[in-house]
Design a protein around this motif. Structure first.
Motif, PDB file in Angstrom:
ATOM      1  N   ASN A 127       5.856 -12.631   6.229  1.00 20.70           N
ATOM      2  CA  ASN A 127       5.221 -11.443   6.796  1.00 20.70           C
ATOM      3  C   ASN A 127       3.896 -11.213   6.094  1.00 20.70           C
ATOM      4  O   ASN A 127       3.853 -11.008   4.879  1.00 20.70           O
ATOM      5  CB  ASN A 127       6.160 -10.236   6.608  1.00 20.70           C
ATOM      6  CG  ASN A 127       5.617  -8.978   7.237  1.00 20.70           C
ATOM      7  OD1 ASN A 127       4.523  -8.536   6.915  1.00 20.70           O
ATOM      8  ND2 ASN A 127       6.405  -8.387   8.144  1.00 20.70           N
ATOM      9  N   ASN A 163       8.201 -13.595  -6.105  1.00 21.55           N
ATOM     10  CA  ASN A 163       7.013 -13.129  -5.393  1.00 21.55           C
ATOM     11  C   ASN A 163       5.757 -13.298  -6.232  1.00 21.55           C
ATOM     12  O   ASN A 163       4.687 -13.652  -5.726  1.00 21.55           O
ATOM     13  CB  ASN A 163       7.185 -11.671  -4.979  1.00 21.55           C
ATOM     14  CG  ASN A 163       8.098 -11.526  -3.778  1.00 21.55           C
ATOM     15  OD1 ASN A 163       8.223 -12.430  -2.950  1.00 21.55           O
ATOM     16  ND2 ASN A 163       8.769 -10.390  -3.674  1.00 21.55           N
ATOM     17  N   TYR A 191       3.598  -7.942   4.151  1.00 18.52           N
ATOM     18  CA  TYR A 191       4.307  -7.967   2.868  1.00 18.52           C
ATOM     19  C   TYR A 191       3.528  -8.791   1.848  1.00 18.52           C
ATOM     20  O   TYR A 191       3.462  -8.430   0.664  1.00 18.52           O
ATOM     21  CB  TYR A 191       5.715  -8.530   3.069  1.00 18.52           C
ATOM     22  CG  TYR A 191       6.555  -8.513   1.823  1.00 18.52           C
ATOM     23  CD1 TYR A 191       6.811  -7.319   1.150  1.00 18.52           C
ATOM     24  CD2 TYR A 191       7.096  -9.696   1.322  1.00 18.52           C
ATOM     25  CE1 TYR A 191       7.585  -7.302  -0.002  1.00 18.52           C
ATOM     26  CE2 TYR A 191       7.875  -9.681   0.169  1.00 18.52           C
ATOM     27  CZ  TYR A 191       8.111  -8.484  -0.482  1.00 18.52           C
ATOM     28  OH  TYR A 191       8.868  -8.472  -1.620  1.00 18.52           O
ATOM     29  N   ARG A 198       0.666  -6.629   0.557  1.00 19.89           N
ATOM     30  CA  ARG A 198       1.140  -5.595  -0.364  1.00 19.89           C
ATOM     31  C   ARG A 198       1.516  -6.201  -1.719  1.00 19.89           C
ATOM     32  O   ARG A 198       1.204  -5.650  -2.773  1.00 19.89           O
ATOM     33  CB  ARG A 198       2.356  -4.866   0.215  1.00 19.89           C
ATOM     34  CG  ARG A 198       2.040  -3.964   1.397  1.00 19.89           C
ATOM     35  CD  ARG A 198       3.179  -2.973   1.630  1.00 19.89           C
ATOM     36  NE  ARG A 198       4.483  -3.610   1.786  1.00 19.89           N
ATOM     37  CZ  ARG A 198       4.960  -4.058   2.946  1.00 19.89           C
ATOM     38  NH1 ARG A 198       4.223  -3.942   4.056  1.00 19.89           N
ATOM     39  NH2 ARG A 198       6.158  -4.611   3.007  1.00 19.89           N
ATOM     40  N   THR A 199       2.207  -7.349  -1.661  1.00 16.87           N
ATOM     41  CA  THR A 199       2.635  -7.994  -2.896  1.00 16.87           C
ATOM     42  C   THR A 199       1.429  -8.514  -3.675  1.00 16.87           C
ATOM     43  O   THR A 199       1.373  -8.395  -4.906  1.00 16.87           O
ATOM     44  CB  THR A 199       3.594  -9.159  -2.587  1.00 16.87           C
ATOM     45  OG1 THR A 199       4.688  -8.671  -1.805  1.00 16.87           O
ATOM     46  CG2 THR A 199       4.125  -9.780  -3.862  1.00 16.87           C
TER      47      THR A 199
END
Length: 307
Positions: free
Chosen positions: A273, A244, A276, A279-280
């Motif tokens: 997504n 990630n 996601y 957030r990452t």
């Protein structure tokens, strides 16, 4: 100045040239952004690196182990060794690094100095060292490294010759004061590091697809638990945290140089997504993708960067 904060380490294997073909050495003074835990992202390079902490406390992850470092700690990082430097958020950490290719010290051919002393001192995981100067020779080594730093910045006539002499003097101190078994077979940690490097290359090469532990298990013939433990022991990250992190780094160039929607960039970077991805991205960059894009474009127009 060398880009050392974690957000700038977009490639595992560093390819930035250090010096040039005639003088393959560079010295960097660094005061990385304290809002990032990783002050040097996990990477390796062909060059040897000697790093000296000048202010603060941190952990250097080297050769599969984590070592506490503080002011005046000397870190010897051999060629091709994975390493990263972490520090508590908000804490200042300053250091300088002498990065040089072995060609800088080689004579014509593989002479006895190269074969008997330099290669054992600066090659392989067993050559990794973290030194907190306590003994006389260690303090002399520290003074020698500070002398290299001063000479590099002053750049007076024949400074290159002076640096080469001082560097050889520093290595002489290491060779004569650190006993090593010259007949030890390849250290087990070398195999571990090679395996983790292969895993990283696999993750990077397949970053745009869904990767599972089952795939890693099949690809490397190791159990899932062993893969996770091994990967984290070397990189201080899980395989999917690294994946990630790499995907986020890949997205930076798209945010900066394209007008694609954030959702499109998320998909192109391997995130299925957008929530996601957001957030990452915030986890590693401490801002949203939109904020990063705006700040980069302000910076591109010649204004002072605000982070």
């Amino acid at each position: 100045m060398k880009k050392v904060p974690a957000q700038n380490s977009s490639h595992l294997r560093e390819t930035t040239p250090h010096g040039n073909a005639l003088f393959p050495l560079m010295l960097y003074d660094a005061s990385p952004d304290p809002s990032f835990r990783e002050r040097i992202g996990c990477h390796w390079h062909e060059e040897v690196e000697i790093l000296v902490i000048t202010k603060g406390e941190a952990l250097i992850h080297l050769g599969g182990e984590a070592f506490p470092v503080r002011e005046d700690t000397i870190c010897i990082i051999p060629s091709n060794q994975l390493h990263l430097l972490t520090c508590e958020l908000g804490r200042r950490l300053d250091f300088f690094a002498v990065v040089f290719h072995m060609d800088f010290l080689r004579g014509m051919g593989n002479d006895i100095v190269q074969k008997k002393y330099l290669e054992p001192c600066l090659s392989g995981a067993a050559a990794c060292r973290v030194i907190d100067p306590a003994e006389v020779w260690q303090r002399q080594l520290l003074q020698c490294l500070y002398g290299i730093r001063e000479t590099f910045h002053a750049r007076e006539y024949a400074y290159e010759l002076s640096i080469k002499i001082r560097l050889l003097e520093a290595l002489h101190m290491l060779v004569t004061n650190t006993a090593r078994d010259q007949n030890v077979a390849e250290d087990a940690s070398d195999h571990r590091i090679v395996t983790v490097k292969s895993m990283m290359e696999y993750l990077r090469g397949n970053c745009d697809s869904d990767i599972t532990l089952e795939q890693l298990e099949k690809e490397f013939g190791l159990s899932r638990g062993h893969i996770c433990r091994l990967f984290k022991s070397i990189t201080n990250m899980s395989p999917f945290s690294y994946l990630n992190y790499y995907r986020v780094q890949q997205s930076l160039d798209l945010l900066e140089h394209s007008d694609d929607e954030i959702s499109v960039i998320a998909t192109r970077s391997g995130f299925n997504n957008i929530s996601y991805y957001n957030r990452t991205f915030r986890k590693y960059m401490h801002m949203t993708p939109s904020e990063f894009r705006r700040l980069e474009r302000v910076h591109a127009h010649g204004k002072e960067r605000s982070f």
